[in-house]
Design an enzyme around this catalytic site. Structure first.
Site, short mmCIF file in Angstrom:
data_model
loop_
_atom_site.label_atom_id
_atom_site.label_comp_id
_atom_site.label_asym_id
_atom_site.label_seq_id
_atom_site.Cartn_x
_atom_site.Cartn_y
_atom_site.Cartn_z
N GLU A 62 8.53 -6.12 -33.56
CA GLU A 62 8.45 -6.66 -32.16
C GLU A 62 7.84 -5.64 -31.19
O GLU A 62 7.63 -5.92 -30.10
CB GLU A 62 10.17 -6.92 -31.62
N HIS A 104 15.30 4.46 -29.45
CA HIS A 104 15.03 4.00 -30.98
C HIS A 104 14.11 4.73 -31.54
O HIS A 104 13.68 4.59 -32.90
CB HIS A 104 14.64 2.49 -30.87
N HIS A 142 22.29 -1.14 -27.63
CA HIS A 142 21.82 -1.03 -29.00
C HIS A 142 22.04 0.40 -29.37
O HIS A 142 21.87 1.23 -28.81
CB HIS A 142 20.44 -1.59 -29.17
N ASP A 229 21.94 -3.32 -20.77
CA ASP A 229 22.00 -4.53 -21.69
C ASP A 229 23.14 -4.91 -22.15
O ASP A 229 23.36 -5.71 -22.82
CB ASP A 229 20.78 -4.47 -22.52
N TYR A 268 17.48 -6.14 -19.91
CA TYR A 268 16.67 -7.44 -19.89
C TYR A 268 17.17 -8.36 -19.03
O TYR A 268 16.45 -9.56 -19.12
CB TYR A 268 16.63 -7.79 -21.59
#
Length: 288
Positions: A62, A104, A142, A229, A268
């Site tokens: 992505e 990440h 995440h 998020d 988001y």
């Protein structure tokens, strides 16, 4: 680049710096996106061609590379480093509005919209400039897989991540509760995976546990990977935190009484993201 190379592989950084030009030189159109990876029982070696390089250094498809990606990643890490320098000069709390995010990005991988690990770079800079121990609290929905990867075998940086259960949420292959560190880093990594529908009351239990680990570690500063998020209306997540809850989060972090650097990660729900970030900072100020 010295702070960057202190946490990232030099060959990986060379790839990021040159990937777009290599992609263009092939005549490919559009953004550079990985299409193949070194999966199980394949050779773990770096190919010469850009298609192979993208897959070798990418953890997910992505995240595209395009014109300006490298410059944006450099600017983002500079924001985090400016925040770290302000903290080192005596500021009690600094908010680094980083885009793209970073948690990440691993030692030698990009993905999850992240290229350089801003929080890790700032943390290492603080270590290299006299702060003996640093704690990282990742409250993004995440798992901070990149941050964990970078510090997993170290005992001078404590990593605590609260996140969606990786059995159901990105990045899927890291972030489980049994990942405690390796070698001298054993006992300095704490993961708090939580299921779908987790409310603030349930999430807060994990936060309290993480903060107790940070308190016991006695760091000289706290770096917060701040993602909002976890919000109930976030389109790609499944926790149920509300705007009011973020103020309480800020208050609880302030209660650690540590110099604190907030580094922006995910979020988001564009219409309410700003409100939720500001709520964290106002909550922090309220408890100072």
């Amino acid at each position: 680049m010295k702070p960057v190379l202190a946490v990232h592989d030099a060959n990986f950084i060379h790839f990021l710096e040159n990937a777009w030009e290599e992609w263009k030189a092939t005549g490919y159109k559009g953004e550079a996106i990985a299409t193949v990876w070194p999966a199980r029982r394949m050779q773990q070696r770096l190919p010469r061609f850009i298609d192979g390089k993208l897959g070798y250094y990418s953890m997910a498809c992505e995240t595209a590379i395009t014109e300006g990606t490298w410059e944006a990643a450099l600017a983002s890490k500079d924001v985090a480093l400016t925040g770290a320098a302000m903290l080192a000069s005596g500021e009690r709390v600094v908010f680094a509005l980083c885009r793209p995010p970073g948690h990440h990005a691993a030692h030698d991988m990009f993905g999850g919209y992240c290229f350089l690990n801003n929080a890790a770079i700032a943390t290492q800079w603080l270590r290299d400039n006299g702060m003996q121990k640093i704690a990282i609290l990742d409250v993004d929905f995440h798992h901070g897989n990149g941050t964990q990867d970078i510090f997993y075998q170290r005992d001078d940086v404590l990593c605590c991540s609260l996140h969606g259960d990786p059995e159901e949420a990105f990045p899927h292959f890291l972030g489980y509760a049994n990942e405690k560190g390796r070698g001298i880093g054993t006992g300095f990594n704490y993961n708090y995976p939580m299921p779908r529908g987790t409310t603030f009351a349930e999430w807060q239990i994990s936060l309290r546990n993480a903060l107790s680990q940070i308190q016991a570690f006695q760091p000289k500063a706290l770096v917060v990977s701040l993602g909002v998020d976890t919000f109930e209306n976030d389109p790609i997540s499944f926790f149920k935190l509300r705007s009011h809850d973020y103020g309480i989060l800020g208050e609880m972090i302030a209660g650690q009484n540590l110099p604190t650097l907030f580094v922006l990660e995910g979020g988001y729900d564009i219409t309410e993201m700003g409100e939720n970030v500001v709520s964290v900072l106002r909550g922090y100020e309220k408890n100072v």
